[in-house]
Design a protein around this motif. Structure first.
Motif: not given
Lengths: 337, 259
Positions: B36-40, B199-204, B166-175
């Motif tokens: 899993v690679t996170a783009i933060l 996955l991209t996320t702004h949440d460290p 598999l690319l995820f754009d902000e998978p956990t936003a709003h959850l």
């Protein structure tokens, strides 16, 4: 697990069987509806003992019935796929300047080119396609919003352009001869339909509906957002243009023959989705069959109800608007099986 | 971590308009397979743009994208879509599609232009629903789902595609916490099955929970890349977000707190 879709499959087969039977019944009954030998109903026995009845049914009623059915199929199918690819349940097939373009073409022909049905049809077809092309070119050059919004804006502008053109032509027309013809054409109707008209629309409609029918599952993908569609291997803009052209071409030739017959393409897809669900695999064929039935019933009423012909567009708008209100008042969003 | 990389980006430069400032500047990075690679990074740092470049939907003005050893530009779309799936941040699904019908759309890369899903495609779709825990809801219309269920349906649709990336754009936003956990668990188990997840996320903290590999992005450039436990440091995050951030540890797991 796999049981689930088999159950859906069974009920779908039953629904289409039922729709098919309804189509056959309506087509057959329509042959005997009319104002000969007396208003409303001709006993079937006339078919083998009355020569006039034979000729009437074969040369007037049959081509008109088939044209009405094919018109309904085309408008229903176009509406269904356009609502899907525009992700907008309020889109109707004529919206890209096609209906108003056809009206303008018909009016031009009535005033300047002659009032023969062939000329009117050719001119209406030409301007219907011009409507599509102008809308499309306009949409490509609008620097605002995404493509759905751009096409809708361009369609509104093009339609307004042509409808003001129709207004000018009505103003210029001879009020005693040309104006009534234009007004009557604008109200839509199939009273002048012959086998020739049917042969005129058939090739375009067959190719266009054939393409849409074969692509029916894939059309679902075109409703997704661009990035998702792209990730699933779809070329969203290219495939949408293909579907758009097929849907609009069928509409253009049908409108050129029948005039502006409103509401069929808007309401029929809603009823179809209500009955068989939104998946275009089923909603498209269902829209074709229901559209055909709806248009044919309206046209039967148009030619039978009064001694004179009632313009078809009036009846489809009336019935369509009432159904529309009923569908949205009844509030069931998930009728299936 | 010495996993082989499945994607590598070299000297990427991208801007949306020819005159405008570049969104990505001279960006190079490698994405390992089966991890899993996170783009933060903060909002506007170029995360989603980077994701769409990986997808092939945006083409960079310069630099190259190598996927599975091949130049992305040379890969036909059909092959690309069998290789790589996307779970977008938001998915607008018109009309009342059932979850099963929606998940079936994920089979598109494996079907021709005029083909319909077959028995086998239904099977794959049902397996994807099983994995997402949505089997019981298969016939429910998508609009009736909760936000969390909808996110899981999107994941199931991408799973039915059987991608290797598999690319995820902000998978956990709003959850909420529970659904966040379910989605992150699915991401983890996909990576364990050998799928490279980006996955991209702004949440460290989401990155800290699930990522093996972290790319810190700020204003279109990488601040740091590498194994999560090394990259997620107070100094790096402070630099990325431009405000004091402290990383502590609770029961052996890194927890990121803005100060």
């Amino acid at each position: 697990m796999a049981e689930n879709h088999k159950i859906v499959g069974r009920s779908t087969t039953r629904q289409f069987l039922l729709l098919g039977l309804m189509v056959l019944a309506v087509l057959t009954i329509s042959l005997f509806i009319g104002r000969y030998p007396e208003p409303y109903w001709m006993p079937p026995s006339y078919l083998w003992r009355d020569e006039l009845a034979q000729r009437l049914v074969l040369n007037l009623r049959l081509p008109r019935i088939l044209t009405a059915f094919i018109m309904g199929m085309s408008l229903g199918a176009s509406g269904a796929v356009l609502q899907m690819i525009f992700r907008n349940p309020l889109v109707s097939p004529g919206f890209l300047g096609v209906s108003q373009g056809a009206a303008f073409g018909a009016a031009v022909s009535i005033i300047y080119l002659g009032r023969s049905p062939l000329m009117i049809e050719a001119s209406a077809t030409l301007f219907a396609f011009s409507g599509l092309i102008i809308s499309y070119l306009l949409a490509r050059n609008i620097r605002y919003g995404k493509w759905v919004l751009r096409l809708i804006l361009a369609g509104i502008a093009t339609s307004a352009l042509f409808s003001s053109g129709v207004g000018v032509l009505k103003y210029l027309a001879d009020p005693l001869s040309e104006l009534p013809d234009i007004v009557f054409w604008l109200l839509g109707g199939l009273w002048s339909v012959t086998w020739r008209d049917l042969l005129y629309i058939l090739p375009v409609v067959l190719v266009a509906l054939g393409v849409l029918f074969l692509m029916r599952w894939r059309i679902n993908l075109l409703a997704l957002r661009d990035e998702t569609a792209f990730s699933l291997g779809v070329a969203p803009s290219r495939e949408r243009v293909l579907v758009l052209v097929a849907a609009v071409a069928a509409t253009a030739v049908v409108v050129a023959v029948a005039g502006v017959v409103g509401w069929v393409g808007l309401i029929v897809p809603h009823i179809a989705r209500l009955v068989v669900g939104p998946d275009t695999r089923r909603a498209l064929p269902a829209s074709m069959l229901i559209g055909g039935i709806f248009a044919l019933i309206c046209d039967n009423l148009a030619r039978t109800l009064l001694a004179g012909e009632i313009p078809l567009g009036i009846l489809t708008s009336l019935a369509g608007a009432l159904l529309f209100v009923w569908v949205f008042l009844s509030g069931h969003r998930w009728v299936r099986g | 971590m010495n996993r082989p990389e499945i994607i590598s980006l070299a000297r990427l430069r991208f801007s949306y308009t020819t005159s405008g400032p570049p969104v990505l500047k001279d960006l190079s990075l490698k994405i390992p397979a089966g991890a899993v690679t996170a783009i933060l990074g903060p909002n506007g740092s170029g995360k989603t743009t980077l994701l769409f470049i990986l997808l092939g939907m945006l083409s960079p003005q310069s630099g190259e994208v190598i996927i599975d050893g091949k130049d992305q530009k040379g890969l036909p779309r059909s092959m690309l879509s069998r290789l790589m799936g996307l779970v977008p941040e938001e998915e607008h699904i018109p009309f009342d599609f059932s979850i099963l019908e929606y998940v079936l759309l994920g089979r598109a890369p494996h079907l021709g232009l005029l083909e319909q899903p077959k028995e086998m495609d239904y099977q794959v779709a049902h397996e994807a629903l099983d994995r997402s825990g949505l089997s019981a809801l298969a016939d429910r219309p998508i609009p009736s789902l909760s936000g969390g269920e909808r996110q899981l349906a999107k994941v199931a649709r991408a799973l039915a595609q059987k991608p290797r990336v598999l690319l995820f754009d902000e998978p956990t936003a709003h959850l909420d916490l529970n659904n966040k956990g379910r989605v992150l668990d699915m991401i983890r188990s996909m990576a364990d099955d050998g799928v490279a997840v980006v996955l991209t996320t702004h949440d460290p903290n989401a990155a800290a929970v699930v990522a093996d590999h972290v790319v810190l992005l700020r204003a279109g450039q990488t601040v740091a890349t590498g194994p999560a436990d090394v990259v997620l440091s107070s100094e790096n995050l402070t630099q990325t977000y431009g405000l004091p951030v402290e990383v502590t540890s609770v029961r052996g797991r890194p927890v990121v707190l803005p100060w």
